[in-house]
Design a protein around this motif. Structure first.
Motif, short mmCIF file in Angstrom:
data_model
loop_
_atom_site.label_atom_id
_atom_site.label_comp_id
_atom_site.label_asym_id
_atom_site.label_seq_id
_atom_site.Cartn_x
_atom_site.Cartn_y
_atom_site.Cartn_z
N GLU A 40 -0.35 -7.65 -7.66
CA GLU A 40 -1.74 -7.96 -7.93
C GLU A 40 -2.02 -9.41 -7.56
N ALA A 82 2.36 1.61 -3.54
CA ALA A 82 1.36 2.11 -4.48
C ALA A 82 1.16 3.61 -4.30
N THR A 97 0.84 -1.21 0.00
CA THR A 97 0.00 0.00 0.00
C THR A 97 0.87 1.25 0.00
N SER A 110 -0.53 -0.47 -8.82
CA SER A 110 -0.29 -1.59 -7.92
C SER A 110 1.12 -2.15 -8.04
N GLU A 111 1.69 -2.46 -6.90
CA GLU A 111 2.98 -3.13 -6.84
C GLU A 111 2.79 -4.64 -6.95
N LYS A 117 -4.46 -2.70 -10.23
CA LYS A 117 -5.15 -1.56 -9.64
C LYS A 117 -4.60 -0.27 -10.24
N ARG A 129 -5.29 -5.99 -1.49
CA ARG A 129 -4.70 -6.44 -0.22
C ARG A 129 -4.79 -7.94 0.00
N GLN A 132 -4.12 -0.41 -4.65
CA GLN A 132 -3.39 -1.63 -4.33
C GLN A 132 -4.32 -2.63 -3.66
N SER A 139 1.38 -5.86 -13.10
CA SER A 139 2.12 -5.31 -11.96
C SER A 139 3.48 -6.01 -11.85
N ARG A 150 -1.60 2.64 -13.99
CA ARG A 150 -1.36 1.53 -13.08
C ARG A 150 -0.60 2.01 -11.85
#
Length: 416
Positions: A245, A37, A34, A242-243, A222, A214, A212, A279, A240
Motif C-alpha cells: 500500500e 493481489a 498486481t 493488497s501486497e 485495497k 499502483r 492493488q 498490507s 484485504r
C-alpha cells in the motif's frame, strides 16, 4: 449458505507509474504487486469455498500486450476451475482496448458477458446479470441492456460505470444511484472507481475498489468484497488483497531544536505508520514541514537526512521510502533596526524594478539581448519559443520578471 467474491480494476501487469522508486528491490515488489493481489483473491476464493468470482471490468490494463500476462491469468483461473468455482467477467474500458482479451481462450469455468448483455444461473436460485463494454468508450448508460430480474431468485448485476461521476475518473456508462435502486436487483457488483465505496445496502450497491494500488495517488489498503448469502439476506465484508500500500505522511519539525530530537520524532512517526499498515509492505512519501531552527542544516544535508530516513524505514521491516519532501522554513524572528532598514530597501528596489520593466527603453534593450541569444539557437528551437510576434513580447516580460524575482530572493535571503 453461499459465498461469492467480487473484485474489479485488477489492471494486471500495469506499468509502474512512480519513477521515484529508486530501489531496484522496491521496484520489483511494486511491479509484481498486481499479480500478487490477484493470486491473493484466488486464495481467498478457494479458502472461503466461494461459488463464484465476479470480475467487474478492467482485469487488464489498457493496451499492455504480454503473453506472460495471459499465461499467469489462465493459470489462476485454472486454480479456480479445479476448486469448482465459477468466474463471471465483464469487460471494462481498459479490457475493451486490450488485444489479449479478444484472442485469449479462457477456461470453461469462465463466463464472459458480451456487450448485448445477458444473464446466467448460478445454482437453482441465483442469477448473475452482466453487460460488457463494446469498446473503450461508453458515453451512454448501459442500464437498458440489462434483462429483468428473475422472480423468486437472488439477482446480481455486474456493471463497469462511473455512476454520476467520480474525481480522477473518466465518465463511462453514466447513471444515477437512484436508477440502480429502482431496477430491483439484490446486489450491484460495480467497477471502474478505484476507491472502495458501499453506495447502498438495500439493495447493495458496491464499488469494491481496486485490489492493488499502483502509485502514491492510489493510497491506502485495497480490498475485494466477500458476499455471504443466507436465508435470502446478503452480508458483505471487505477482504484485504493488497501486497503493497502507498501512503503520504507529514512530520512537523517545528518543536525539534536539535538533530537528535528530529531523529527521535522521525523514528517514532515511521513506527506508527508501520503499525497502521494493513498490507505486508507500505511505500511512503514523507514530507518534512514546519518552521525550525534546523532548517539550514536540513536543507544543506538533504542527502544525509534521506539516507537516515531510509534506514529508519528499513528497520520497521514494513516501510519503504518513495520520496522525502523538504517543506521547511526558518522560524520568524524580529529584525534589528539595521536589518529592518535593509528589508525596507529590498521592498523599494522591487518597486523600482517593477517600474523599470514597464519602460519602453528597457523593453527595447531587453528585446535586443534576447534576439542576440535566440540568434545562436537552432531554427527549430526559435520556432517553438517564438511562434508569433506577440510571443516575443511575452518572452521579454517573463524573462525580466523572473530576473527581478531572483534578485529580490537573493537580497531577502541575505536579510534573513
Amino acid at each position: 449458505m453461499i459465498k461469492i467474491l467480487h473484485t474489479a480494476d485488477v489492471h494486471l501487469d500495469s506499468p509502474l507509474k512512480s519513477l521515484a522508486l529508486r530501489n531496484p528491490e522496491l521496484r520489483q515488489l511494486v511491479e509484481g504487486a498486481t499479480r500478487t493481489a490477484f493470486s491473493r483473491i484466488v486464495d481467498v476464493a478457494v479458502t472461503e469455498c466461494v461459488a463464484a468470482l465476479l470480475i467487474a471490468g478492467d482485469l487488464f490494463d489498457g493496451k499492455q500486450r504480454s503473453a506472460r500476462t495471459a499465461a499467469f491469468l489462465v493459470g489462476q483461473l485454472d486454480r479456480l476451475r479445479t476448486a469448482g468455482i465459477a468466474v463471471f467477467y465483464i469487460k471494462g474500458n481498459h479490457d475493451a482496448e486490450n488485444p489479449i482479451t479478444g484472442g485469449l481462450e479462457l477456461p470453461d469455468n469462465v463466463h464472459v458477458f458480451d456487450a448485448r448483455g445477458g444473464k446466467v444461473p448460478l445454482g437453482d436460485d441465483i442469477w448473475v446479470h452482466g453487460v460488457s463494454f463494446a469498446d473503450r468508450h461508453a458515453p451512454d448508460s448501459l442500464l437498458p441492456k440489462f434483462p429483468e430480474p428473475v422472480a423468486q431468485a437472488v439477482n446480481i448485476a455486474m456493471m463497469h460505470t462511473s455512476l454520476a461521476g467520480a474525481a480522477g475518473h473518466d465518465v463511462y456508462a453514466p447513471c444515477a444511484l437512484g436508477d440502480l435502486l429502482a431496477m430491483n436487483f439484490d446486489y450491484w457488483a460495480l467497477g471502474h472507481v478505484h476507491k472502495r465505496q458501499v453506495h447502498a445496502e438495500a439493495p447493495w450497491v458496491v464499488m469494491p475498489g481496486m485490489p492493488q494500488g499502483r502509485d502514491i495517488g492510489e493510497a491506502g489498503p485495497k480490498s475485494a468484497s466477500l458476499l455471504t448469502l443466507q436465508h435470502g439476506a446478503i452480508r458483505v465484508e471487505a477482504v484485504r488483497t493488497s501486497e503493497v500500500e502507498f501512503a503520504q505522511s507529514v512530520v512537523d519539525a517545528s518543536d525539534c531544536e536539535t538533530e537528535d530530537e528530529l531523529r527521535v520524532a522521525l523514528r517514532m512517526h515511521l513506527q506508527t505508520v508501520a503499525q497502521n499498515c494493513d498490507s505486508p509492505a507500505c511505500v511512503v512519501r514523507l514530507t518534512l514541514t514546519g518552521a525550525t531552527a534546523l532548517h539550514w542544516q536540513i536543507l544543506r544535508d538533504q542527502d544525509v537526512w534521506r539516507a537516515q530516513i531510509d534506514d529508519m524505514a528499513r528497520d520497521t521491516d514494513v516501510l519503504w521510502i518513495d520520496k522525502v519532501v523538504f517543506d521547511i522554513a526558518a522560524p520568524a524572528t524580529p529584525l534589528s533596526d539595521g536589518l529592518q532598514s535593509a528589508a525596507n530597501a529590498t521592498v523599494e528596489l522591487g518597486e523600482t524594478m517593477g517600474t523599470v520593466q514597464a519602460e519602453q527603453g528597457f523593453i527595447h534593450a531587453a528585446r535586443g539581448e534576447i534576439d542576440a541569444i535566440l540568434g545562436d539557437m537552432p531554427a527549430s528551437v526559435r520556432a517553438r519559443l517564438l511562434p508569433d510576434e506577440d510571443s516575443a513580447d511575452a518572452l521579454v516580460k517573463t524573462a525580466a520578471s523572473n530576473g527581478a524575482a531572483r534578485v529580490l530572493a537573493r537580497m531577502k535571503g541575505s536579510v534573513g
